[in-house]
Design an enzyme around this catalytic site. Sequence first.
Site, PDB file in Angstrom:
ATOM      1  CE1 TYR A   1       1.269   6.902  -6.399  1.00 48.21           C
ATOM      2  CE2 TYR A   1      -0.589   6.748  -4.954  1.00 48.21           C
ATOM      3  CZ  TYR A   1       0.603   6.049  -5.688  1.00 48.21           C
ATOM      4  OH  TYR A   1       0.971   4.881  -5.452  1.00 48.21           O
TER       5      TYR A   1
ATOM      6  N   PRO B   1       0.835  -1.283  -0.057  1.00 47.62           N
ATOM      7  CG  PRO B   1       0.166  -1.032   2.055  1.00 47.62           C
ATOM      8  CD  PRO B   1       0.742  -1.765   1.427  1.00 47.62           C
ATOM      9  N   GLY B   2       0.378   2.275  -0.733  1.00 45.28           N
ATOM     10  CA  GLY B   2       1.059   3.480  -0.873  1.00 45.28           C
ATOM     11  C   GLY B   2      -0.020   4.640  -0.246  1.00 45.28           C
TER      12      GLY B   2
ATOM     13  CE1 TYR C   1      -3.769   8.638 -13.191  1.00 45.13           C
ATOM     14  CE2 TYR C   1      -3.565   9.758 -11.217  1.00 45.13           C
ATOM     15  CZ  TYR C   1      -3.192   8.953 -12.032  1.00 45.13           C
ATOM     16  OH  TYR C   1      -1.841   8.427 -11.915  1.00 45.13           O
TER      17      TYR C   1
ATOM     18  CB  CYS D   1      -1.039  29.020 -19.240  1.00 48.90           C
ATOM     19  SG  CYS D   1       0.087  30.509 -18.477  1.00 48.90           S
ATOM     20  CD  GLU D   2      -2.552  23.311 -19.712  1.00 43.64           C
ATOM     21  OE1 GLU D   2      -3.497  22.533 -20.371  1.00 43.64           O
ATOM     22  OE2 GLU D   2      -1.182  23.076 -20.338  1.00 43.64           O
TER      23      GLU D   2
HETATM   24  C1  LIG Z   1       1.574   2.084  -7.434  1.00 41.50           C
HETATM   25  C2  LIG Z   1       1.925   0.714  -6.978  1.00 41.50           C
HETATM   26  C3  LIG Z   1       1.640   0.353  -5.720  1.00 41.50           C
HETATM   27  C4  LIG Z   1       0.926   1.259  -4.649  1.00 41.50           C
HETATM   28  O1  LIG Z   1      -0.439   1.557  -5.089  1.00 41.50           O
HETATM   29  P1  LIG Z   1      -1.360   2.462  -4.176  1.00 41.50           P
HETATM   30  O2  LIG Z   1      -2.496   2.679  -4.841  1.00 41.50           O
HETATM   31  O3  LIG Z   1      -0.560   3.587  -3.701  1.00 41.50           O
HETATM   32  O4  LIG Z   1      -1.624   1.593  -3.019  1.00 41.50           O
HETATM   33  C5  LIG Z   1       1.909  -1.079  -5.201  1.00 41.50           C
HETATM   34  N1  LIG Z   1       2.438  -1.704  -5.960  1.00 41.50           N
HETATM   35  C6  LIG Z   1       2.905  -1.422  -7.308  1.00 41.50           C
HETATM   36  C7  LIG Z   1       3.504  -2.615  -8.142  1.00 41.50           C
HETATM   37  C8  LIG Z   1       2.567  -0.158  -7.766  1.00 41.50           C
HETATM   38  O5  LIG Z   1       2.738   0.097  -8.997  1.00 41.50           O
END
Ligand SMILES: *Cc1c(COP(=O)(O)O)cnc(C)c1O
Length: 472
Positions: free
Chosen positions: A430, A326-327, A373, A400-401
């Site tokens: 992100y 998870p990020g 997105y 400028c968009e």
């Molecule tokens: C981007 C990515 C993540 C993390 O995704 P999240 O939506 O931020 O949890 C994990 N694994 C891989 C391979 C990714 O490309």
Amino acid sequence: MATHEAGALHAAGHAPAWLLVPDDVNDLLQPLWPVTAYKDADGVLQVGGLPVTEIAAQVGTPAYVIDEADFRGRATIMLGEFQEAFAAPPLAGADVYYAAKALITLGIARWLVEDGLRVDVASGGELAILVRAGMPGERIALHGNNKADRDIETALQAGVGRIMIDSLPEINQVAGIAGRLGVKAKVMLRCSIGVEAHTHEYIATSHEDQKFGLSVADGAGLEAVRRVLARPELELLGVHSHIGSQIFDTNAFALAIHRLVALTATIAHEYGHACPELGLGGGFGVAYTTGHDPLTPRQTAQGMAAAVAKECQAVGIAAPRVSVEPGRAIAAPAGITLYTVGVTKEVSLGGGFQRLYIAVDGGMSDNIRTALYGADYSATLASRRSEAPPRLARIVGQHCESGDIVVKDEYMPADITAGDLVAVPVTGAYCRSMSSNYNAALRPPVVAVKDGAIRTLVRRETLEDLLATDLG
Ligand SMILES: *Cc1c(COP(=O)(O)O)cnc(C)c1O
């Protein structure tokens, strides 16, 4: 797109269905804000024990503000829930790899080191930050669909715990470099398994028509297994898949687990190789607005644990150790962006509807997700109370968009004016990591706040920084 008369299409949109008119436009929608955030009696947003007016006075705007307690709390809770859900036999444990691409700085990397997280990197730059911060190599995984030789070399020299092989040519590439260095490289195979989480097309991965991974349906997955097992410089840990981002239900993960476990069983039964690991990727959804209803880490961990136990039993293999990545779910809710309001204007949408445009001192250079997105965000007036009625508003930047939108739809007080501070929540992931110097913008600082103290993790860029690489 065909040219059309101004107004014919753009005037169609009013408030989206999920956006409710607030009872009190001063209220914080608490689930969207970091744990320490609240508004005081004067309506001033507080975070990390500090009024945002004080943060803005010290570091300026725009600024990314990370609530350290929130970030580290989420990381620790995620780790704890996965460890607990996968602790008991027949399961074999779980590791949490924070996806560095969401947001990484040296300071944040040190939190991860201290808090026992592992980390996914997807470039030489991310790898360098983690190594510099003292993350032990064995807690790092290297991703990437087109890795450079030097990044693989640096990773192997740092003793990374795993390299995620993304393509057939990469097998010889990694084996060759490992052979030269005299090390055995631990690898996992990133597979595309035909599961597409229901999310925005650009961030859905693991269906076959995309650049990532070894397609299992095409046979590339098993061909990779054969080739890896034939190379003595490589050790096959297992298979991996990342099925997308902003995933809100466990069904997509359950299907992914079904297919990955089947593949693991094929490797065991047909090639006599028991994979000790299984990679389930990241993509756990977060709430950017009240329109989103994410799973808790506990629901995600327990849902995955149940699916892994069931699928492994069904095909008669011992459960491998699981890893997740998870990020967003750790970083996004911990961060807010502070802006100062400049120009405002009200525009008629026809039919008696109005939209209030609020221009702030940043925009798509510090948050590209809205433009890229169509992402939704929320916002609040952060520097004072207002008794004015709510107005349907759009928060825009200074680039400028016309697509330079930070928050497409939000109710903001009608009297919002130049000099007010606006805060946008859920910008910890992100935003900084996808920021740019568009229009020669200077990237904002990243500051951590905790217990009334501000610590600048990354300072604001200066004109000298901008010109430093321009050799004229
Ligand atoms: C981007 C990515 C993540 C993390 O995704 P999240 O939506 O931020 O949890 C994990 N694994 C891989 C391979 C990714 O490309």
